[in-house]
Design a protein around this motif. Structure first.
Motif, PDB file in Angstrom:
ATOM      1  N   ALA A 180     110.057  42.990  74.577  1.00  0.00           N
ATOM      2  CA  ALA A 180     109.267  42.374  73.509  1.00  0.00           C
ATOM      3  C   ALA A 180     110.063  41.302  72.780  1.00  0.00           C
ATOM      4  O   ALA A 180     109.515  40.246  72.410  1.00  0.00           O
ATOM      5  CB  ALA A 180     108.796  43.457  72.530  1.00  0.00           C
ATOM      6  N   ALA A 181     111.350  41.557  72.562  1.00  0.00           N
ATOM      7  CA  ALA A 181     112.184  40.577  71.872  1.00  0.00           C
ATOM      8  C   ALA A 181     112.334  39.294  72.698  1.00  0.00           C
ATOM      9  O   ALA A 181     112.328  38.186  72.151  1.00  0.00           O
ATOM     10  CB  ALA A 181     113.551  41.184  71.579  1.00  0.00           C
ATOM     11  N   LYS A 182     112.475  39.460  74.009  1.00  0.00           N
ATOM     12  CA  LYS A 182     112.530  38.275  74.882  1.00  0.00           C
ATOM     13  C   LYS A 182     111.250  37.463  74.782  1.00  0.00           C
ATOM     14  O   LYS A 182     111.278  36.234  74.649  1.00  0.00           O
ATOM     15  CB  LYS A 182     112.731  38.703  76.334  1.00  0.00           C
ATOM     16  N   ALA A 183     110.118  38.163  74.837  1.00  0.00           N
ATOM     17  CA  ALA A 183     108.824  37.473  74.804  1.00  0.00           C
ATOM     18  C   ALA A 183     108.607  36.758  73.478  1.00  0.00           C
ATOM     19  O   ALA A 183     107.991  35.675  73.430  1.00  0.00           O
ATOM     20  CB  ALA A 183     107.707  38.477  75.050  1.00  0.00           C
ATOM     21  N   ALA A 184     109.125  37.352  72.391  1.00  0.00           N
ATOM     22  CA  ALA A 184     108.938  36.754  71.070  1.00  0.00           C
ATOM     23  C   ALA A 184     109.999  35.715  70.737  1.00  0.00           C
ATOM     24  O   ALA A 184     109.916  35.061  69.687  1.00  0.00           O
ATOM     25  CB  ALA A 184     108.941  37.866  70.019  1.00  0.00           C
ATOM     26  N   GLY A 185     111.002  35.579  71.588  1.00  0.00           N
ATOM     27  CA  GLY A 185     112.066  34.618  71.340  1.00  0.00           C
ATOM     28  C   GLY A 185     113.035  35.032  70.258  1.00  0.00           C
ATOM     29  O   GLY A 185     113.656  34.192  69.599  1.00  0.00           O
ATOM     30  N   PHE A 186     113.224  36.352  70.064  1.00  0.00           N
ATOM     31  CA  PHE A 186     114.141  36.836  69.035  1.00  0.00           C
ATOM     32  C   PHE A 186     115.586  36.477  69.386  1.00  0.00           C
ATOM     33  O   PHE A 186     115.974  36.438  70.565  1.00  0.00           O
ATOM     34  CB  PHE A 186     114.050  38.352  68.894  1.00  0.00           C
ATOM     35  N   GLY A 187     116.378  36.246  68.347  1.00  0.00           N
ATOM     36  CA  GLY A 187     117.809  36.086  68.535  1.00  0.00           C
ATOM     37  C   GLY A 187     118.494  37.428  68.687  1.00  0.00           C
ATOM     38  O   GLY A 187     117.854  38.491  68.605  1.00  0.00           O
ATOM     39  N   ARG A 188     119.791  37.395  68.852  1.00  0.00           N
ATOM     40  CA  ARG A 188     120.535  38.625  69.128  1.00  0.00           C
ATOM     41  C   ARG A 188     120.473  39.599  67.946  1.00  0.00           C
ATOM     42  O   ARG A 188     120.223  40.784  68.122  1.00  0.00           O
ATOM     43  CB  ARG A 188     121.989  38.267  69.466  1.00  0.00           C
ATOM     44  N   ARG A 189     120.699  39.105  66.740  1.00  0.00           N
ATOM     45  CA  ARG A 189     120.709  40.009  65.577  1.00  0.00           C
ATOM     46  C   ARG A 189     119.340  40.644  65.371  1.00  0.00           C
ATOM     47  O   ARG A 189     119.250  41.852  65.097  1.00  0.00           O
ATOM     48  CB  ARG A 189     121.135  39.244  64.324  1.00  0.00           C
TER      49      ARG A 189
END
Length: 857
Positions: A180-189
């Motif tokens: 989900a984080a990849k799909a949303a473009g989240f950064g590492r933190r």
């Protein structure tokens, strides 16, 4: 210009089968078809990692998801590391050769503190930044799991996150968050913040640690609101998990080369030294019916001939007798044995032993841990000497040949009297079996009692976490006292390295400041520190000095009960109050009963609703007679069939024993009625043609199999090929008489093609020109004698290979055709002939492709 892959260089390394995939039950997916790539890394050699049940379970769970590709990677041996660095090739996963820095998640299994330098080596070889702070938003997430995460502070700065506790459920939650984080473009933190919301996930960078002038911890400060304590993740019921029935069957011989099933998790015995027993609570037994289902499906999918029933104390499993009776009723006729590797003294009954011994009985292990009842009371072991001797008489009386006794030295309050008790108890076990002390006290090669001695290392979340560890010199003195006494009794003794135990003690209760120590040791070349042949105490002493870290601060001192410990922000379930009560109980040598059968010990783990002990106490859990326990007696002559097969591609990298086990397991998976020898240790009646040197392909190999029942020869190739890699292909099957000489006696020689222009070796760069090959061969054959020096079993000898040459010529494409005769004395390998012919080192010839095209029968 031709590009060569790492696999072409694998013949140069020891046991190249460590680095190939395509095993039974391995899974390969196209990267474009998945949303997440998850590397499962084990920081030890493949033989160890491939045996680990936890890694196998996670591999199956993750790969059940179509959108996740889970792939394996093990620590490379020194020769492989050198090859990777020399060729500037990154360490990659087995299944798809994906470099570690191209994975979305790289999950390390932390089973042992002395694997820490291997972790750094794998990260470095895989192109992953060593320090968490140096990784960017798109870089691989490095996550750790396993028992050493309960104090992973010494390697906290190298990891993005840890999973504290059990992973079967949490690993999919972690995967979903990252997807989900990849799909949303989240950064590492932001991704780590999402992960920290999962129960059991510990993000070290979300805590700051400060220290007092005396070196103790001043504060462990949370940096994220609401994230003050990380609670251990618990699977509340094993029976709700997916059944782990398709483990990868490695080509290599793993240290536990068998099908393993966890029949229970956790332990309520309460041994005060035992880390696993404290952090693994509560006790959760698997339904015996499900155990049988897992074993039956697992054996069909793997072809193993041994089953191991795993738990911290297998004999304490409530339904152990009906379970083993059921299993032996179905498995003994199939020559499948059952191993119970962790039997507690007092849990082996005569009827249980009678069942186990139906297939084989070699050695039996018991763990008194301490030499006297006083010290066993201190550690809450709960075994008296007479109970142990009764068990020994039973084991020997039922036909076991030897007993292994496991003890520890360095336990709290231990005296020389306790050490002498180890010797006395070991001798008493020998006498209980009716064996006398050998004359002169000199141990024979095989003795009825084998003594194993380890050094106690205090662990976090145990009652002894505050206690000092015995120092190096005192450990040596105690160990030498025990060794001398045991040897004087004519018994064999093995022991763990006290130097290694000392370093383990540093890390087991270490803090974040030790990260600099691990990094410095890695840079100096520390690898495989848990292996005595690689451990270098001098190197570590140098690093301690250079980093100004005092080893004794972590091992020698008794911690005050009010001291902040490096792991105090983690919650395993057991409370500090319980551990302090148990420490007091140890000092008073007071027993704490097993809460499975007695009063709740109020350890803090159970809420007695969702989290509680789960047991199965039914004396007849199956309610019917075992199926398949009686095999129809042999009423006809056995049949013997000779099969031809090819082994190409990666299968050229298997050693002869690895090839044998691969084929034998395929025979078992195909449910073929193979015949076994009679006697104490039945062996399958199967024989292979002569061993082929590792790295050589063949299109003409043979094996003979004897069957108890009639088998249609024409169906065998197809039945076996369906169970094997494409690179092992059966091509023919011919019934032969039992009176036909064996394959080894029938083979007259072998014919090979040697492709000197192919492969990664640049012969012309070595001054060897193909146009002169024919002249070289003529000169070679015209010699009266051709003496070469060969290495056989670590010994060099000279042999004349002229009588062994049945033919040597060169084709127009500079392919050499070589025929070698079989002889009674030492033979010669094709590469050794090429080495002598071309004047290149034998090691270089390993890079020249060789194909065996004919077996001369």
């Amino acid at each position: 210009m031709t590009t060569h892959t790492i696999k072409e260089y694998l013949p140069l390394v020891r046991r190249p089968a460590r680095y190939i995939d395509g095993e039974v039950n391995s899974v390969r997916k196209e990267r474009a078809d998945v949303a997440l790539t998850f590397g499962l890394a084990f920081p030890d050699v493949a033989e160890v990692g491939a045996s680990h049940l936890g890694l196998q379970i996670l591999y199956q769970i993750l790969n059940e998801r179509d959108d996740i590709a889970a792939e394996r990677v093990y620590a490379p041996w020194g020769d492989m590391e050198a090859l990777l660095r020399e060729r500037a090739i990154k360490l990659s996963t087995l299944e798809s050769d994906t470099p570690l820095d191209k994975l979305n998640i790289l999950g390390f299994s932390l089973q042992y503190e002395l694997s820490f330098t291997n972790i750094l080596n794998m990260l470095d070889l895989g192109g992953v930044a060593l320090l968490q702070k140096d990784r960017g938003d798109g870089d691989t997430l490095v996550i750790g799991g396993g028992p050493s995460t309960f104090n992973a502070e010494p390697v906290a700065e190298f990891f993005d996150a840890f999973l504290i506790g059990e992973g079967e459920e949490a690993v999919l939650e972690i995967a979903d968050v990252v997807i989900a984080a990849k799909a949303a473009g989240f950064g590492r933190r932001d991704t780590l913040l999402k992960l920290s919301a999962i129960e059991g996930v510990y993000v070290p960078s979300f805590f700051d640690v400060t220290y007092n002038p005396d070196g103790t911890i001043n504060e462990i400060k949370p940096l994220v609101a609401g994230y003050e304590v990380v609670k251990r993740r618990i699977v509340r019921d094993l029976n709700t998990l997916p059944k782990p029935v398709k483990p990868v069957v490695p080509f290599i011989s793993a240290i536990h080369d068998r099908f393993s099933v966890e029949i229970s998790r956790g332990c309520t015995r309460g041994c005060r030294f035992c880390h696993a027993g404290m952090i693994g609570r509560p006790l959760r037994e698997r339904d015996p019916k499900q155990v049988v289902e897992i074993i039956e499906e697992g054996l069909r999918s793997t072809g193993y001939d041994e089953v191991s029933l795993l738990s911290l104390s297998t004999g304490d499993y409530c339904s152990i007798e009906p379970l083993v009776t059921r299993l032996m009723g179905t498995l003994a006729a199939k020559k499948v044995s059952v191993a119970l590797p962790s039997m507690r003294v007092g849990t082996l009954t005569d009827s249980l032993a009678e069942e186990i011994k139906k297939v084989k009985k070699t050695g039996f292990t018991m763990a008194p841990e301490a030499g006297t009842e006083r010290l066993r009371d201190v550690i809450n072991k709960g075994i008296d000497s007479e109970e142990l001797l009764t068990a020994a008489r039973s084991v020997f009386g039922l036909g076991w040949r030897s007993i292994k006794l496991y003890f520890m030295i360095g336990l709290p309050t231990e005296t020389d009297e306790d050490l002498d008790g180890i010797v006395a108890l070991s001798a008493a076990v020998r006498e209980a079996g009716g064996f006398k002390r050998p004359k002169g006290g000199k141990a024979k090669k095989k003795t009825p009692v084998n003594v194993s001695v380890g050094v106690f290392v205090p662990k976090p979340f145990t009652p002894f976490q505050w206690e000092p560890q015995v120092g190096l010199e005192e450990s040596r003195r105690r160990l030498n006292r025990v060794k001398a006494g045991v040897r004087d009794e004519g018994l064999t003794v093995k022991w763990n390295d006290v130097d290694i135990a000392l370093l383990e003690g540093v890390f087991s209760r270490g803090d974040r400041r030790l990260g600099a120590l691990v990094l410095a040791a890695f840079k100096k070349g520390a690898r495989f520190d848990g292996w005595s042949e690689f451990f270098n105490l001098s190197l570590w002493e140098e690093v301690f000095s250079e980093t100004s870290i005092d080893m004794g601060f972590y091992t020698d001192r008794r911690r005050d009960h009010t001291e902040i410990l490096p792991w105090d922000h983690l919650d395993p379930g057991v409370t500090k109050e319980f551990l302090l009560r148990e420490l007091e109980g140890a000092i008073e040598a007071r027993e704490t009963p097993d809460c499975k059968v007695g009063k709740c010990a109020d350890c803090g783990v159970c809420d007695h609703k969702a989290t509680k002990n789960i047991t199965f106490n039914d004396d007849s859990p199956f309610g019917d007679k075992p199926r398949g326990g009686i095999r129809r007696p042999l009423t006809r002559e056995p049949t013997r069939i000779r099969l031809g097969f090819t082994r190409t591609g990666d299968m050229r990298l298997l050693g002869h024993l690895e090839l044998q086990s691969t084929v034998l397991r395929a025979i078992r998976r195909a449910a073929l009625p193979i015949r076994f020898s009679e006697g104490f240790h039945p062996h399958p009646k199967i024989s292979f043609s002569n061993p082929l040197p590792v790295g050589i392909e063949s299109t003409d190999e043979y094996l003979d199999i004897e069957f108890t029942d009639e088998v249609r020869a024409s169906t065998l190739p197809e039945r076996l090929n369906s169970e094997l890699s494409d690179n092992i292909k059966f091509t023919s099957a011919l019934p032969i008489s039992l009176q036909v000489p064996s394959l080894s006696a029938s083979i007259k020689g072998s014919e090979y093609l040697i492709f000197v222009k192919n492969g990664p070796l640049d012969l012309e760069g070595l001054g060897i020109y193909f146009k002169g090959l024919e002249a070289n061969i003529n000169e070679f054959l015209n010699r009266d004698r051709i003496i070469i020096r060969v290495k056989r079993k670590d010994t060099y000898r000279e042999i004349d290979i002229k009588p062994l040459l049945g033919g040597l010529s060169v084709a127009d494409d500079f392919t050499i055709r070589l025929t070698l005769k079989t002889c009674d004395g030492p033979g010669v390998k094709p590469g050794e002939v090429v080495s002598a012919l071309l004047g290149v080192p034998v090691a270089d010839t390993l890079l020249i492709p060789i194909l065996k095209v004919r077996t001369l029968l």
